[in-house]
Design a protein around this motif. Structure first.
Motif, PDB file in Angstrom:
ATOM      1  N   LEU A  23      67.131 -36.827  14.419  1.00 29.50           N
ATOM      2  CA  LEU A  23      66.362 -35.509  14.786  1.00 29.50           C
ATOM      3  C   LEU A  23      65.072 -36.003  15.626  1.00 29.50           C
ATOM      4  O   LEU A  23      64.676 -35.470  16.760  1.00 29.50           O
ATOM      5  CB  LEU A  23      65.843 -34.765  14.008  1.00 29.50           C
ATOM      6  N   ASP A  24      64.498 -37.215  15.188  1.00 29.33           N
ATOM      7  CA  ASP A  24      63.340 -37.856  15.831  1.00 29.33           C
ATOM      8  C   ASP A  24      63.899 -38.517  17.070  1.00 29.33           C
ATOM      9  O   ASP A  24      62.986 -38.355  18.121  1.00 29.33           O
ATOM     10  CB  ASP A  24      62.706 -38.893  14.838  1.00 29.33           C
ATOM     11  N   ALA A  25      64.993 -38.966  17.074  1.00 29.59           N
ATOM     12  CA  ALA A  25      65.500 -39.745  18.166  1.00 29.59           C
ATOM     13  C   ALA A  25      65.800 -38.608  19.578  1.00 29.59           C
ATOM     14  O   ALA A  25      65.510 -38.749  20.666  1.00 29.59           O
ATOM     15  CB  ALA A  25      67.106 -40.397  18.049  1.00 29.59           C
TER      16      ALA A  25
ATOM     17  N   GLU B  54      62.889 -41.391  26.013  1.00 28.68           N
ATOM     18  CA  GLU B  54      64.182 -40.957  26.756  1.00 28.68           C
ATOM     19  C   GLU B  54      65.204 -42.029  26.484  1.00 28.68           C
ATOM     20  O   GLU B  54      64.867 -43.124  26.598  1.00 28.68           O
ATOM     21  CB  GLU B  54      64.126 -40.651  28.038  1.00 28.68           C
ATOM     22  N   TYR B  55      66.417 -41.828  26.152  1.00 29.05           N
ATOM     23  CA  TYR B  55      67.439 -42.693  26.122  1.00 29.05           C
ATOM     24  C   TYR B  55      68.641 -42.576  27.093  1.00 29.05           C
ATOM     25  O   TYR B  55      68.996 -41.393  27.381  1.00 29.05           O
ATOM     26  CB  TYR B  55      68.119 -42.725  24.720  1.00 29.05           C
ATOM     27  N   ASP B  56      69.287 -43.674  27.237  1.00 25.36           N
ATOM     28  CA  ASP B  56      70.725 -43.491  28.204  1.00 25.36           C
ATOM     29  C   ASP B  56      71.716 -43.309  27.166  1.00 25.36           C
ATOM     30  O   ASP B  56      72.974 -42.571  27.741  1.00 25.36           O
ATOM     31  CB  ASP B  56      70.759 -44.873  28.840  1.00 25.36           C
ATOM     32  N   VAL B  57      71.829 -43.847  25.908  1.00 27.72           N
ATOM     33  CA  VAL B  57      72.749 -43.921  25.164  1.00 27.72           C
ATOM     34  C   VAL B  57      72.421 -44.085  23.680  1.00 27.72           C
ATOM     35  O   VAL B  57      71.524 -45.078  23.441  1.00 27.72           O
ATOM     36  CB  VAL B  57      73.924 -44.656  25.464  1.00 27.72           C
ATOM     37  N   LEU B  58      72.809 -43.558  22.595  1.00 26.37           N
ATOM     38  CA  LEU B  58      72.534 -43.730  21.112  1.00 26.37           C
ATOM     39  C   LEU B  58      73.337 -44.581  20.545  1.00 26.37           C
ATOM     40  O   LEU B  58      74.754 -43.956  20.625  1.00 26.37           O
ATOM     41  CB  LEU B  58      72.116 -42.515  20.460  1.00 26.37           C
ATOM     42  N   ALA B  59      73.300 -45.461  19.766  1.00 29.67           N
ATOM     43  CA  ALA B  59      74.244 -46.197  18.728  1.00 29.67           C
ATOM     44  C   ALA B  59      73.946 -45.466  17.380  1.00 29.67           C
ATOM     45  O   ALA B  59      73.117 -45.617  16.946  1.00 29.67           O
ATOM     46  CB  ALA B  59      73.956 -47.724  18.793  1.00 29.67           C
ATOM     47  N   VAL B  60      74.849 -44.571  16.856  1.00 30.88           N
ATOM     48  CA  VAL B  60      74.632 -43.835  15.767  1.00 30.88           C
ATOM     49  C   VAL B  60      75.706 -44.141  14.651  1.00 30.88           C
ATOM     50  O   VAL B  60      76.882 -44.283  14.741  1.00 30.88           O
ATOM     51  CB  VAL B  60      74.972 -42.298  16.317  1.00 30.88           C
TER      52      VAL B  60
END
Length: 480
Positions: A161-163, A169-175
């Motif tokens: 949620l914080d992310a 701003e992010y281009d991609v997230l590693a989850v």
């Protein structure tokens, strides 16, 4: 709903019940309240910490009900739950009977991504019984080496949620996603996802191995580019076959052997890609050397291949895979080399809290004095001991369920000397290290890989690993 589509919900005046205070419940309650929802938080506990958290939320106008997490509040239109709450809780049964949807924190984050007006970053998702955190952090390191704005988030400790709602701003997230989180995430659709492995774990929560595997398999639903599976674990490939993915999504395997087409693997000490190349029937792209992986234990090489596969699915160039793996530093207590004393290596893998993780840890060394034991969580140890017997110089056991491991050693490795410490106090670790040092010979590895949970003796596996490292360093000082 397609992977890049953003769900819009009119939260104004919507009655939402948040189940559980804590790292996911409090951010969820705040985010929903800020969007105009009428939020009620229910929590089983009613201790001093819970009352302090409740006071902060109540000051915002959020209703909090402590000591009663079982009853569904009237008018509830949606339940948002902390991932650890079991599916058979009366609150959830009542919600299901009333036709009320139940979301987890991951589902809420997925629905709210892009809510701040920015373009929603795609997710590269990782699950599996073991290796998730390491793989996600390797992936984030590779993505950073490619110049992408990214973060390792999810079950790894950084709130999703914080992310998705923060200023960055992010281009991609590693989850990183646990089976608990996937259970409550019905609409999650990742860009690409990996299931690293499957072994019995959390069966008390899921009810069966089949249910556990099915929840892990949810990570593949709706993938757009790649479903990454472990060629050495057919159960992960089975989940890919069963998944409903978007047209054009590919199954990509990883293997510690030479890769076939549409796989990543290892050839002569080189990590190679035969999946994301123009002619995968005849071509292979060099990505990195095995020596670029830290540590280069077999299961960690598999983690690196999975991370590389997800990064390549996102279009990352080979050089960034190499640089990202070189830059990566593993977390503490995950095959962490503590010291060399009298030509014996001392390695802390306190994070190996189940037999599957310990099997991988034991496979990384040729001659081992094994320190094991703790809370078995219903596990059996015959297969583990049978597979490791030839590598064992000796074993030191401690903890509440050490007898289960001792019995398996008696059956399958009777010639291996065993020291059975009849102790479950934190001071037992120093004695365990002393006994292990006496059993070890030059060239051996003293390996803490307990195959059990830590809570019978320590607050968590971190504290157990720290106790081991402290005992080893104390021994190093006296040996100097």
């Amino acid at each position: 709903m397609g992977s890049q589509e953003v769900s819009t919900v009119d939260w104004q005046g919507k009655h939402v019940t948040v189940a559980g205070l804590g790292v996911s419940g409090i951010p969820a309650a705040r985010a929903l309240h800020e969007r105009g929802a009428l939020v009620t938080v229910v929590n089983d506990g009613d201790d001093e910490r819970a009352r302090a958290q409740a006071a902060e939320l109540e000051a915002l106008g959020i209703t909090v009900r402590l000591g009663d997490g079982a009853t569904l509040p009237p008018s509830t239109e949606l339940v948002v739950t902390a991932p650890g709450w079991q599916p058979d809780k009366p609150l959830f049964l009542a919600a299901a009977e009333a036709g009320v949807d139940i979301w987890g924190d991951v589902e809420l984050a997925w629905r709210l991504r892009g809510d701040n007006g920015r373009k929603a970053a795609p997710w590269l998702a990782v699950t599996g019984t073991n290796g998730k955190t390491t793989t996600v952090r390797m992936l984030a390191s590779i993505l950073e080496a490619a110049g992408l704005r990214t973060a390792a988030v999810g079950n790894i400790g950084v709130s999703l949620l914080d992310a998705v709602l923060g200023e960055q701003e992010y281009d991609v997230l590693a989850v990183e996603l646990s089976s608990y989180q996937l259970h409550w995430a019905p609409s999650l659709r990742a860009h690409s996802a990996a299931v690293l492995n499957l072994a019995p774990d959390h069966l008390d929560w899921h009810g069966s191995m089949e249910a556990y595997a099915a929840d892990k398999g949810r990570v593949y639903e709706g993938n757009t580019v790649a479903c990454v599976y472990n060629a050495a674990d057919p159960a992960t490939e089975d989940l890919v076959r069963e998944a409903d993915v978007e047209e054009g999504c590919r199954a990509i395997g990883f293997t510690l052997g030479a890769p076939g087409p549409s796989q990543l693997g290892v050839v002569d000490g080189i990590l190679v890609d035969r999946a994301f190349v123009k002619n995968r029937q005849k071509q292979a792209q060099e990505l990195a050397e095995v020596s670029d992986v830290n540590p280069p234990a077999p299961h960690n090489i598999a983690n690196a291949l999975a991370a590389a596969a997800l990064a390549r699915a996102f279009g990352v160039e080979p050089a960034a895979v190499r640089d990202g793996l070189r830059n990566f530093r593993p977390d503490a207590h995950r095959i962490e080399h503590v010291a060399d004393i009298d030509e014996v290596a001392y390695v802390d893998d306190s994070k190996a809290t189940n037999t599957h993780a310990t099997e991988a840890s034991l496979a990384a060394y040729d001659s081992i004095v094994w320190i094991a034991g703790g809370l078995a969580k219903g596990a059996t140890f015959d297969d583990l001991v049978t597979g490791a017997a030839k590598r064992l110089r000796g074993v030191v056991l401690m903890g509440a369920d050490r007898a289960l491991i001792h019995e398996a050693l008696t059956r399958h490795a009777p010639e291996v000397p065993v020291v059975d410490l009849d102790r479950t106090d934190t001071g037992a670790m120093s004695e365990a290290v002393e006994h292990a040092a006496r059993l070890a010979r030059p060239g051996d590895t003293v390996l803490l890989a307990p195959a059990c949970a830590s809570m019978d003796m320590f607050t968590n596996y971190n504290k157990r690993g720290e106790a081991f490292a402290d005992a080893v360093r104390a021994r190093a000082e006296t040996s100097a």
